[in-house]
Design an enzyme around this catalytic site. Structure first.
Site, PDB file in Angstrom:
ATOM      1  N   ASP A 173       0.844  -1.188  -0.081  1.00  0.00           N
ATOM      2  CA  ASP A 173       0.131  -0.046   0.124  1.00  0.00           C
ATOM      3  C   ASP A 173       0.863   1.133  -0.041  1.00  0.00           C
ATOM      4  O   ASP A 173       1.972   1.330   0.593  1.00  0.00           O
ATOM      5  CB  ASP A 173      -0.904  -0.088   1.069  1.00  0.00           C
ATOM      6  N   ILE A 190      -3.807   0.617  13.166  1.00  0.00           N
ATOM      7  CA  ILE A 190      -3.008  -0.332  13.817  1.00  0.00           C
ATOM      8  C   ILE A 190      -2.173   0.025  15.006  1.00  0.00           C
ATOM      9  O   ILE A 190      -1.909   1.389  14.788  1.00  0.00           O
ATOM     10  CB  ILE A 190      -2.131  -1.211  12.892  1.00  0.00           C
ATOM     11  N   TYR A 216      -1.277  -6.628  12.280  1.00  0.00           N
ATOM     12  CA  TYR A 216      -2.468  -7.305  12.183  1.00  0.00           C
ATOM     13  C   TYR A 216      -2.491  -8.705  12.789  1.00  0.00           C
ATOM     14  O   TYR A 216      -3.578  -9.417  12.714  1.00  0.00           O
ATOM     15  CB  TYR A 216      -2.721  -7.520  10.780  1.00  0.00           C
ATOM     16  N   PHE A 233       7.012   1.042   7.001  1.00  0.00           N
ATOM     17  CA  PHE A 233       6.480   2.146   6.524  1.00  0.00           C
ATOM     18  C   PHE A 233       7.390   3.361   6.718  1.00  0.00           C
ATOM     19  O   PHE A 233       7.980   3.550   7.629  1.00  0.00           O
ATOM     20  CB  PHE A 233       5.182   2.516   7.278  1.00  0.00           C
TER      21      PHE A 233
END
Length: 242
Positions: A173, A190, A216, A233
């Protein structure tokens, strides 16, 4: 659900009263529409209460039924009835969800054990690299660019650009690739994001290395994020949306 429960209790009570008084369940023919509806309701509610029948104390059940019927020696107030039933069925639902989650986690651990191990190995090696910091929760991060603005709180709404990959470099993503930043609540993502964003000042760009238990966990997220995936990220905090 409340109606079914009430009808179920009433039907069970009536059936038990009839059994106690007449020595058995009546065997009447279904002659009218009301007869058929009454019988159908009895069948339907019986199915709904059968799962709880083993936990019901039949003597106390009948005591409650008869006390209300003759308005004598009622031990629980009307206000308390719904509270007692609500708390009980909420607990039953919570227990069922917990059991289901434990089974799902067990299955995921059997199938994706290697994924979990690889993530742990990656994080163990990564934390020794220059510039990588580790929080008490296990979140790892690098400061790529430090901003000078204010920091968000758990209730803030933020605008960010981000680029997310797995530890093998697979992109799952990216608002950067889409060419458009995104907005969301700090407390709505999250745990690794919620914690990491609060470390950042507006104008900052950080790199987060998020352990699976802050991401997750045993759940799969989309086609690319398998259970127990460690996520990476790059995040730019553009603004706190007022």
């Amino acid at each position: 659900m409340k109606l079914i429960k009430c009808l179920g209790v009433a039907a069970a009570g009536l059936a038990m009263v009839s059994c106690n008084q007449n020595g058995g369940v009546p065997n009447k023919a279904l002659k009218t529409e009301v007869d058929s509806v009454s019988y159908a309701i009895g069948m339907d509610v019986a199915r709904n209460i059968n799962s709880n029948a083993s936990e019901i104390d039949r003597e106390i059940f009948m005591q409650g039924f008869m006390n209300v019927s003759d308005s004598s020696d009622v031990l629980i107030s009307e206000d308390q009835v719904q509270m007692v039933l609500s708390q009980y069925f909420q607990k039953k639902q919570a227990d069922a969800r917990k059991k289901q989650e434990e089974e799902m986690k067990k299955q995921a651990e059997e199938k994706f054990a290697e994924n979990k191990t690889e993530g742990e190995k990656f994080l163990e090696e990564n934390k020794a690299k220059d510039g990588v910091k580790v929080t008490d929760s296990g979140l790892q991060y690098e400061v790529l660019e430090e901003g000078t603005g204010e920091k968000p709180t758990p209730t803030s709404r933020v605008k960010v650009h981000y680029h997310g990959t797995l530890i093998d470099g697979t992109v799952f993503d990216s608002s950067v690739d889409r060419g458009e930043p995104t907005q969301f609540g700090v407390g709505q993502v999250i745990p690794g994001w919620t914690e990491g964003l609060q470390l950042m000042s507006v104008g900052s760009k950080y790199k987060f290395y998020i352990p699976q238990d802050l991401a997750y966990g045993f759940r799969q997220q989309g086609p690319k994020i398998k259970p127990f995936s460690t996520l990476i990220f790059e995040v730019e905090l553009i603004e706190i949306v007022k």
